[in-house]
Enzyme design. Structure first.
Site, PDB file in Angstrom:
ATOM      1  N   ASN A 111       0.805  -1.317   0.326  1.00 22.79           N
ATOM      2  CA  ASN A 111      -0.359   0.199   0.174  1.00 22.79           C
ATOM      3  C   ASN A 111       0.784   1.420  -0.345  1.00 22.79           C
ATOM      4  O   ASN A 111       2.048   0.929   0.886  1.00 22.79           O
ATOM      5  CB  ASN A 111      -0.787  -0.029   0.731  1.00 22.79           C
ATOM      6  CG  ASN A 111      -2.248  -0.895   1.221  1.00 22.79           C
ATOM      7  OD1 ASN A 111      -2.427  -1.946   0.721  1.00 22.79           O
ATOM      8  ND2 ASN A 111      -1.625  -1.277   2.459  1.00 22.79           N
ATOM      9  N   HIS A 141      13.336  19.121 -11.459  1.00 22.28           N
ATOM     10  CA  HIS A 141      13.717  20.543 -11.459  1.00 22.28           C
ATOM     11  C   HIS A 141      15.045  20.346 -11.741  1.00 22.28           C
ATOM     12  O   HIS A 141      15.818  19.891 -11.030  1.00 22.28           O
ATOM     13  CB  HIS A 141      12.687  20.776 -10.326  1.00 22.28           C
ATOM     14  CG  HIS A 141      11.347  20.548 -10.197  1.00 22.28           C
ATOM     15  ND1 HIS A 141      10.851  21.479 -10.718  1.00 22.28           N
ATOM     16  CD2 HIS A 141      10.494  20.292  -9.179  1.00 22.28           C
ATOM     17  CE1 HIS A 141       9.514  21.137 -10.997  1.00 22.28           C
ATOM     18  NE2 HIS A 141       9.160  20.623  -9.630  1.00 22.28           N
ATOM     19  N   ALA A 182      13.492   0.030   6.416  1.00 19.39           N
ATOM     20  CA  ALA A 182      12.973   1.070   6.569  1.00 19.39           C
ATOM     21  C   ALA A 182      13.190   2.271   6.798  1.00 19.39           C
ATOM     22  O   ALA A 182      14.412   2.763   7.411  1.00 19.39           O
ATOM     23  CB  ALA A 182      11.500   0.467   8.209  1.00 19.39           C
TER      24      ALA A 182
END
Length: 212
Positions: A111, A141, A182
């Site tokens: 998800n 950018h 993580a």
């Protein structure tokens, strides 16, 4: 008899099939790309999903009804190449921009993922990508260097595990069997069978073996 999962968006799935975005004409693969409910799909001119084998699922959810929307957007002359069974779970966004190519092996993206492909992103076999992951092959950018905004290919090798809320930026190659911890931000190549973590990601341990 073809079994159709009850949670898919049948209209969206058939629209995907009939709009020549699936480059496999075999009837048995008519549902080789499954669009689940609450998924917005946009296909620009000459965009393609090329199904070599397996199945691509977009907006899949773990249990019950889909709660959050997902987005799949293909730009002009862009393509997704599918080489195995690959699932993208709900509340994720995949952008394959003009002329870009996204290759998917086998595995899943959990998800809240955001995949932005401006040039080329290649994901291998048996790849597990956790929730909240961002993979982006362009800066978009300009800062000062004329070369700074050029997109650069991202390669994620076979049997790789990407942890929760990881960011993978342009030009990175992640070697086979590696794990990204993580919250890491990956801006440099990751060797095979290596655990990396931190901001920017650095080697924590080498010659690892993780079990799915």
């Amino acid at each position: 008899m073809v079994r159709i999962p009850s949670k898919i968006n049948l209209f969206g799935t058939l629209k995907c099939r009939m709009s020549n975005t699936l480059n496999n004409t075999a009837f048995r693969n008519i549902f080789g790309v499954l669009i689940y409910k609450k998924v917005s799909v946009e296909f620009a001119e000459n965009s393609q999903i090329i199904l070599n084998k397996g199945r691509l699922e977009i907006g899949k959810h773990w249990a019950g009804k889909a709660v959050f929307p997902s987005l799949l957007k293909l730009g002009v002359n862009s393509k997704i190449v599918v080489n195995g069974n690959f699932s993208v779970f709900e509340n994720s966004s995949i952008y394959v921009n003009q002329g870009a190519k996204l290759t998917l092996g086998a595995g899943y993206i959990n998800n809240r993922a955001n995949i932005s492909c401006f040039h080329e992103i290649c994901i291998g076999e048996n790849v597990v990508i956790s929730e909240g992951v961002t993979i982006r092959d362009s800066d978009n950018h300009e800062i000062s260097d004329a070369d700074f905004t050029k997109p650069k290919k991202i390669e994620i090798g076979n049997n790789v595990w990407i942890g929760i809320n990881v960011t993978i930026l342009k030009g990175v190659k992640i070697g086979e069997g590696s794990v990204v911890a993580a919250g890491a931000v990956v801006v440099n190549d990751v060797p095979e069978k290596t655990l990396v973590g931190g901001v920017p990601a650095k080697v924590i341990r080498s010659q690892i073996k993780w079990i799915r």
